[in-house]
Each structure stands twice: as structure tokens, then as C-alpha cells.
Design a protein around this motif. Structure first.
Motif, PDB file in Angstrom:
ATOM      1  N   LEU A   1       6.043  23.622  12.627  1.00 45.65           N
ATOM      2  CA  LEU A   1       5.441  24.496  13.643  1.00 45.65           C
ATOM      3  C   LEU A   1       3.983  24.122  13.889  1.00 45.65           C
ATOM      4  CD1 LEU A   1       6.994  27.883  12.504  1.00 45.65           C
ATOM      5  CD2 LEU A   1       7.452  26.725  14.682  1.00 45.65           C
ATOM      6  N   HIS A   2       3.248  23.845  12.826  1.00 48.07           N
ATOM      7  CA  HIS A   2       1.840  23.450  12.957  1.00 48.07           C
ATOM      8  C   HIS A   2       1.726  22.112  13.689  1.00 48.07           C
ATOM      9  CE1 HIS A   2      -2.396  23.036  12.003  1.00 48.07           C
ATOM     10  NE2 HIS A   2      -2.129  21.811  11.571  1.00 48.07           N
ATOM     11  N   LEU A   3       2.549  21.154  13.299  1.00 56.48           N
ATOM     12  CA  LEU A   3       2.521  19.829  13.906  1.00 56.48           C
ATOM     13  C   LEU A   3       2.808  19.905  15.403  1.00 56.48           C
ATOM     14  CD1 LEU A   3       2.321  16.741  13.388  1.00 56.48           C
ATOM     15  CD2 LEU A   3       4.776  16.783  12.960  1.00 56.48           C
ATOM     16  N   LYS A   4       3.741  20.776  15.780  1.00 54.39           N
ATOM     17  CA  LYS A   4       4.111  20.923  17.190  1.00 54.39           C
ATOM     18  C   LYS A   4       3.209  21.914  17.932  1.00 54.39           C
ATOM     19  CE  LYS A   4       8.439  21.250  18.189  1.00 54.39           C
ATOM     20  NZ  LYS A   4       9.495  20.441  18.730  1.00 54.39           N
ATOM     21  N   SER A   5       2.275  22.543  17.220  1.00 54.38           N
ATOM     22  CA  SER A   5       1.436  23.614  17.789  1.00 54.38           C
ATOM     23  C   SER A   5       2.326  24.657  18.464  1.00 54.38           C
ATOM     24  CB  SER A   5       0.431  23.048  18.793  1.00 54.38           C
ATOM     25  OG  SER A   5      -0.440  22.141  18.172  1.00 54.38           O
ATOM     26  N   ARG A   6       3.387  25.031  17.773  1.00 51.87           N
ATOM     27  CA  ARG A   6       4.387  25.941  18.332  1.00 51.87           C
ATOM     28  C   ARG A   6       4.231  27.338  17.737  1.00 51.87           C
ATOM     29  NH1 ARG A   6       8.602  25.774  21.559  1.00 51.87           N
ATOM     30  NH2 ARG A   6      10.406  27.097  21.166  1.00 51.87           N
ATOM     31  N   ASP A   7       4.241  28.324  18.591  1.00 47.10           N
ATOM     32  CA  ASP A   7       4.205  29.724  18.178  1.00 47.10           C
ATOM     33  C   ASP A   7       5.502  30.040  17.426  1.00 47.10           C
ATOM     34  OD1 ASP A   7       4.344  32.502  17.982  1.00 47.10           O
ATOM     35  OD2 ASP A   7       3.781  32.855  20.066  1.00 47.10           O
ATOM     36  N   PRO A   8       5.420  30.511  16.187  1.00 47.50           N
ATOM     37  CA  PRO A   8       6.637  30.821  15.419  1.00 47.50           C
ATOM     38  C   PRO A   8       7.553  31.817  16.121  1.00 47.50           C
ATOM     39  CG  PRO A   8       4.696  30.953  14.024  1.00 47.50           C
ATOM     40  CD  PRO A   8       4.205  30.761  15.431  1.00 47.50           C
ATOM     41  N   ASN A   9       6.995  32.669  16.971  1.00 46.77           N
ATOM     42  CA  ASN A   9       7.818  33.653  17.675  1.00 46.77           C
ATOM     43  C   ASN A   9       8.719  33.022  18.726  1.00 46.77           C
ATOM     44  OD1 ASN A   9       6.803  35.915  16.263  1.00 46.77           O
ATOM     45  ND2 ASN A   9       4.956  35.810  17.496  1.00 46.77           N
ATOM     46  N   LYS A  10       8.453  31.772  19.102  1.00 43.10           N
ATOM     47  CA  LYS A  10       9.294  31.090  20.081  1.00 43.10           C
ATOM     48  C   LYS A  10      10.524  30.456  19.448  1.00 43.10           C
ATOM     49  CE  LYS A  10       5.841  30.263  23.557  1.00 43.10           C
ATOM     50  NZ  LYS A  10       5.266  29.288  24.475  1.00 43.10           N
ATOM     51  N   GLY A  11      10.553  30.387  18.125  1.00 43.58           N
ATOM     52  CA  GLY A  11      11.714  29.844  17.440  1.00 43.58           C
ATOM     53  C   GLY A  11      11.807  28.327  17.513  1.00 43.58           C
ATOM     54  N   LEU A  12      12.863  27.811  16.924  1.00 42.24           N
ATOM     55  CA  LEU A  12      13.127  26.380  16.890  1.00 42.24           C
ATOM     56  C   LEU A  12      14.611  26.150  17.164  1.00 42.24           C
ATOM     57  CD1 LEU A  12      11.117  25.539  13.659  1.00 42.24           C
ATOM     58  CD2 LEU A  12      10.531  24.806  15.967  1.00 42.24           C
ATOM     59  N   ILE A  13      14.967  24.942  17.501  1.00 44.82           N
ATOM     60  CA  ILE A  13      16.366  24.585  17.724  1.00 44.82           C
ATOM     61  C   ILE A  13      17.001  24.271  16.374  1.00 44.82           C
ATOM     62  CG2 ILE A  13      17.892  22.851  18.735  1.00 44.82           C
ATOM     63  CD1 ILE A  13      15.793  22.538  20.979  1.00 44.82           C
ATOM     64  N   LEU A  14      18.193  24.797  16.153  1.00 36.47           N
ATOM     65  CA  LEU A  14      18.981  24.477  14.962  1.00 36.47           C
ATOM     66  C   LEU A  14      20.134  23.576  15.375  1.00 36.47           C
ATOM     67  CD1 LEU A  14      19.169  27.992  13.276  1.00 36.47           C
ATOM     68  CD2 LEU A  14      17.917  26.011  12.437  1.00 36.47           C
ATOM     69  N   ILE A  15      20.380  22.534  14.608  1.00 37.15           N
ATOM     70  CA  ILE A  15      21.480  21.611  14.877  1.00 37.15           C
ATOM     71  C   ILE A  15      22.467  21.720  13.724  1.00 37.15           C
ATOM     72  CG2 ILE A  15      22.122  19.194  15.201  1.00 37.15           C
ATOM     73  CD1 ILE A  15      19.269  18.725  16.248  1.00 37.15           C
ATOM     74  N   ALA A  16      23.746  21.859  14.061  1.00 36.23           N
ATOM     75  CA  ALA A  16      24.777  21.997  13.037  1.00 36.23           C
ATOM     76  C   ALA A  16      26.080  21.399  13.530  1.00 36.23           C
ATOM     77  CB  ALA A  16      24.988  23.472  12.690  1.00 36.23           C
ATOM     78  N   SER A  17      26.889  20.938  12.604  1.00 37.32           N
ATOM     79  CA  SER A  17      28.206  20.411  12.981  1.00 37.32           C
ATOM     80  C   SER A  17      29.253  21.524  13.049  1.00 37.32           C
ATOM     81  CB  SER A  17      28.646  19.327  12.000  1.00 37.32           C
ATOM     82  OG  SER A  17      28.777  19.864  10.698  1.00 37.32           O
ATOM     83  N   GLN A  18      28.980  22.637  12.381  1.00 41.26           N
ATOM     84  CA  GLN A  18      29.901  23.779  12.390  1.00 41.26           C
ATOM     85  C   GLN A  18      29.092  25.044  12.606  1.00 41.26           C
ATOM     86  OE1 GLN A  18      31.922  23.717   8.649  1.00 41.26           O
ATOM     87  NE2 GLN A  18      32.846  21.722   9.009  1.00 41.26           N
ATOM     88  N   ILE A  19      29.606  25.927  13.432  1.00 39.27           N
ATOM     89  CA  ILE A  19      28.868  27.145  13.770  1.00 39.27           C
ATOM     90  C   ILE A  19      28.586  28.004  12.533  1.00 39.27           C
ATOM     91  CG2 ILE A  19      30.787  28.689  14.348  1.00 39.27           C
ATOM     92  CD1 ILE A  19      29.001  29.271  16.958  1.00 39.27           C
ATOM     93  N   GLU A  20      29.443  27.921  11.532  1.00 43.46           N
ATOM     94  CA  GLU A  20      29.246  28.699  10.303  1.00 43.46           C
ATOM     95  C   GLU A  20      27.953  28.306   9.585  1.00 43.46           C
ATOM     96  OE1 GLU A  20      33.259  28.848  11.671  1.00 43.46           O
ATOM     97  OE2 GLU A  20      32.138  27.077  11.037  1.00 43.46           O
ATOM     98  N   GLN A  21      27.500  27.084   9.789  1.00 44.48           N
ATOM     99  CA  GLN A  21      26.264  26.630   9.159  1.00 44.48           C
ATOM    100  C   GLN A  21      25.043  27.374   9.688  1.00 44.48           C
ATOM    101  OE1 GLN A  21      26.965  22.510  10.250  1.00 44.48           O
ATOM    102  NE2 GLN A  21      27.013  21.966   8.079  1.00 44.48           N
ATOM    103  N   LEU A  22      25.165  28.000  10.840  1.00 46.27           N
ATOM    104  CA  LEU A  22      24.043  28.698  11.462  1.00 46.27           C
ATOM    105  C   LEU A  22      23.933  30.161  11.045  1.00 46.27           C
ATOM    106  CD1 LEU A  22      24.444  27.252  15.058  1.00 46.27           C
ATOM    107  CD2 LEU A  22      22.957  26.432  13.220  1.00 46.27           C
ATOM    108  N   HIS A  23      24.971  30.706  10.443  1.00 43.75           N
ATOM    109  CA  HIS A  23      24.999  32.142  10.132  1.00 43.75           C
ATOM    110  C   HIS A  23      23.878  32.574   9.202  1.00 43.75           C
ATOM    111  CE1 HIS A  23      29.460  32.696  11.401  1.00 43.75           C
ATOM    112  NE2 HIS A  23      28.670  32.369  12.400  1.00 43.75           N
ATOM    113  N   ARG A  24      23.321  31.663   8.449  1.00 47.16           N
ATOM    114  CA  ARG A  24      22.206  31.995   7.555  1.00 47.16           C
ATOM    115  C   ARG A  24      20.959  32.388   8.354  1.00 47.16           C
ATOM    116  NH1 ARG A  24      19.818  27.923   2.963  1.00 47.16           N
ATOM    117  NH2 ARG A  24      18.122  29.248   2.288  1.00 47.16           N
ATOM    118  N   TRP A  25      20.835  31.835   9.572  1.00 49.79           N
ATOM    119  CA  TRP A  25      19.629  32.041  10.361  1.00 49.79           C
ATOM    120  C   TRP A  25      19.821  32.915  11.592  1.00 49.79           C
ATOM    121  CZ3 TRP A  25      20.808  27.294   8.177  1.00 49.79           C
ATOM    122  CH2 TRP A  25      19.955  26.897   7.148  1.00 49.79           C
TER     123      TRP A  25
END
Length: 84
Positions: free
Chosen positions: A44-68
Motif C-alpha cells: 500500500l505504501h509503495l503504491k501510495s494507495r489508500d487502504p480504504n480503496k482495497g486491493l485486488i485478490l487473485i485466486a484459482s478457486q473462489i473458496e480461497q477468497l473467503h478469508r478476506w
């Protein structure tokens, strides 16, 4: 360097909390292990990105995203309908 060694090297970087640059269809992306809070904060710091804007998550299975994420049933159905 072979592809296997490249994947192993990238895996080592991610496991150690590092950030990777990787090619996408149009630009290079930056990524890290989303379960490593220090790495996410550095990204987030490197990208100068506001944490409230979120980030893209990449996964091969949708279940991998349920943690976030906890999508509504409607959003989950739409995502599953287009999931590769």
C-alpha cells in the motif's frame, strides 16, 4: 533460469514477506501474500494507495477468497457464473 526455478524463487519472495512485480495483459502488477499484514502495508505504501480503496485478490478457486471477503449470495452467484 527455468520456469520451475522462477516459480520457486517467486514463492520464496512471497513467503518471506516480499513484493513481486508480475506481467498482466497490459501493465505490470505488484503483489504480495495477502495474509502477511506487513507485506500488505508495504505494498500500500509503495503504491501510495489508500487502504480504504482495497486491493485486488487473485485466486484459482473462489473458496480461497473467503478469508478476506464475505460476498452476498447474489454477488457470489454472479462470480461463480463467470469463474473460469
Amino acid at each position: 533460469m527455468t520456469t520451475r526455478l522462477s516459480v520457486e524463487a517467486a514463492s520464496t519472495v512471497l513467503r518471506s514477506g516480499g513484493i513481486l512485480a508480475y506481467p498482466t495483459e497490459a501493465v505490470y502488477g505488484l503483489g504480495c501474500d495477502p495474509s502477511n499484514l506487513a507485506a500488505v502495508q508495504r505494498l500500500l505504501h509503495l503504491k501510495s494507495r489508500d487502504p480504504n480503496k482495497g486491493l485486488i485478490l487473485i485466486a484459482s478457486q473462489i473458496e480461497q477468497l473467503h478469508r478476506w471477503i464475505c460476498p452476498s449470495p447474489e454477488v457470489l452467484a454472479r462470480a461463480q457464473a463467470t469463474w473460469p
